[in-house]
Design a protein around this motif. Sequence first.
Motif, PDB file in Angstrom:
ATOM      1  N   SER A  47       1.196   6.432  -7.136  1.00 41.39           N
ATOM      2  CA  SER A  47       0.230   7.421  -7.415  1.00 41.39           C
ATOM      3  C   SER A  47       0.779   8.848  -7.414  1.00 41.39           C
ATOM      4  O   SER A  47       0.381   9.567  -8.061  1.00 41.39           O
ATOM      5  CB  SER A  47      -1.086   7.031  -6.480  1.00 41.39           C
ATOM      6  OG  SER A  47      -1.870   7.990  -6.802  1.00 41.39           O
ATOM      7  N   THR A  48       1.453   9.209  -6.197  1.00 43.99           N
ATOM      8  CA  THR A  48       1.922  10.418  -6.221  1.00 43.99           C
ATOM      9  C   THR A  48       2.660  10.970  -7.174  1.00 43.99           C
ATOM     10  O   THR A  48       2.784  12.122  -7.558  1.00 43.99           O
ATOM     11  CB  THR A  48       2.649  10.720  -4.698  1.00 43.99           C
ATOM     12  OG1 THR A  48       1.689  10.206  -3.807  1.00 43.99           O
ATOM     13  CG2 THR A  48       3.168  12.116  -4.598  1.00 43.99           C
ATOM     14  N   SER A 106      -8.718   5.861  -2.462  1.00 44.06           N
ATOM     15  CA  SER A 106      -8.889   5.651  -3.853  1.00 44.06           C
ATOM     16  C   SER A 106     -10.235   5.908  -4.350  1.00 44.06           C
ATOM     17  O   SER A 106     -11.306   6.085  -3.560  1.00 44.06           O
ATOM     18  CB  SER A 106      -8.370   4.288  -4.164  1.00 44.06           C
ATOM     19  OG  SER A 106      -8.145   3.407  -3.417  1.00 44.06           O
ATOM     20  N   LEU A 114      -5.811   3.593   0.469  1.00 41.74           N
ATOM     21  CA  LEU A 114      -5.111   4.343  -0.398  1.00 41.74           C
ATOM     22  C   LEU A 114      -5.962   5.372  -0.906  1.00 41.74           C
ATOM     23  O   LEU A 114      -5.438   6.249  -1.723  1.00 41.74           O
ATOM     24  CB  LEU A 114      -5.018   3.233  -1.996  1.00 41.74           C
ATOM     25  CG  LEU A 114      -4.336   2.238  -1.503  1.00 41.74           C
ATOM     26  CD1 LEU A 114      -4.268   1.229  -2.846  1.00 41.74           C
ATOM     27  CD2 LEU A 114      -2.722   2.512  -1.690  1.00 41.74           C
ATOM     28  N   CYS A 156       0.686  -1.277   0.090  1.00 40.42           N
ATOM     29  CA  CYS A 156       0.046  -0.048  -0.026  1.00 40.42           C
ATOM     30  C   CYS A 156       0.907   1.239  -0.103  1.00 40.42           C
ATOM     31  O   CYS A 156       0.428   2.160  -0.651  1.00 40.42           O
ATOM     32  CB  CYS A 156      -1.008   0.046   1.287  1.00 40.42           C
ATOM     33  SG  CYS A 156      -2.256  -1.144   1.061  1.00 40.42           S
ATOM     34  N   LYS A 157       1.884   1.236   0.759  1.00 43.97           N
ATOM     35  CA  LYS A 157       2.870   2.357   0.700  1.00 43.97           C
ATOM     36  C   LYS A 157       3.520   2.765  -0.587  1.00 43.97           C
ATOM     37  O   LYS A 157       3.635   3.551  -1.140  1.00 43.97           O
ATOM     38  CB  LYS A 157       3.835   2.190   1.737  1.00 43.97           C
ATOM     39  CG  LYS A 157       5.110   3.256   1.905  1.00 43.97           C
ATOM     40  CD  LYS A 157       4.504   4.501   2.387  1.00 43.97           C
ATOM     41  CE  LYS A 157       5.453   5.760   2.509  1.00 43.97           C
ATOM     42  NZ  LYS A 157       6.476   5.914   1.485  1.00 43.97           N
ATOM     43  N   SER A 187       0.708   3.873  -2.981  1.00 45.40           N
ATOM     44  CA  SER A 187       0.678   5.478  -2.626  1.00 45.40           C
ATOM     45  C   SER A 187       1.671   6.202  -3.268  1.00 45.40           C
ATOM     46  O   SER A 187       1.502   7.336  -3.778  1.00 45.40           O
ATOM     47  CB  SER A 187       0.549   5.579  -1.130  1.00 45.40           C
ATOM     48  OG  SER A 187       0.328   6.938  -1.109  1.00 45.40           O
TER      49      SER A 187
END
Length: 218
Positions: A184-185, A205, A203, A177-178, A181
């Motif tokens: 995505s950033t 999302s 997330l 998940c990290k 994330s």
Amino acid sequence: MFMSNIAFEVNGISYAYGSYQVLKETTFTIDRGETVVIIGPNGAGKTTLMLCLSGLLRPRSGKVFVEGNELYQRECDAKRGLSFLPDIPHFYQELTAWEHILFIAQAHNVEGGFEKRAERLLNDFELSEAKDMFPHALSRGMRLKLGIVLCLIRPFSVLLMDEPTSALDPEGTMVLCKKLSDLSTNGAAIIITTHDLSIGRQLGSRMAKMQRGHLDFS
């Protein structure tokens, strides 16, 4: 020149096994930096959808675009920007975990700084001690982690993951998940299917529900 923020476009795709329409006509777009989490029960059509989106299964109708490249008209260009984790990753039984990672890096011409990046990913997913092992010797969870590493070692603009936490322990899920994330950033468009509602919450999302072949973003 105007540049669209859309990274991934799905236009009217559908799929049927014989007379059974497992995927009803589906249309949506995903922007750069956006994460979409698709939830739904077993048999809802999530895996069929992901196979169509990845290019491994050709839809009966519709088109898929990766950064403007149509997946079946400009397949090489489209797939350069597309990384896919299937629900059950497949491996070459004669290659070790490390050799798999090197092979993917070489296939995508990203050997520069390879060892440092590969070691970091193996360490993050607790696979460092297994890097010289063959896939058949790995547990289900370790094979899934190796599949994730293979997805992340190469460049992409769109990441597709079918049930990426199905065999992960809580720590592995947290690490994934990290990383998602962070990706995505940095502008990656991400699509995940899962039964785990907490993934979507972690997330932050955009959520969609799939049931009986129908994808609903409402």
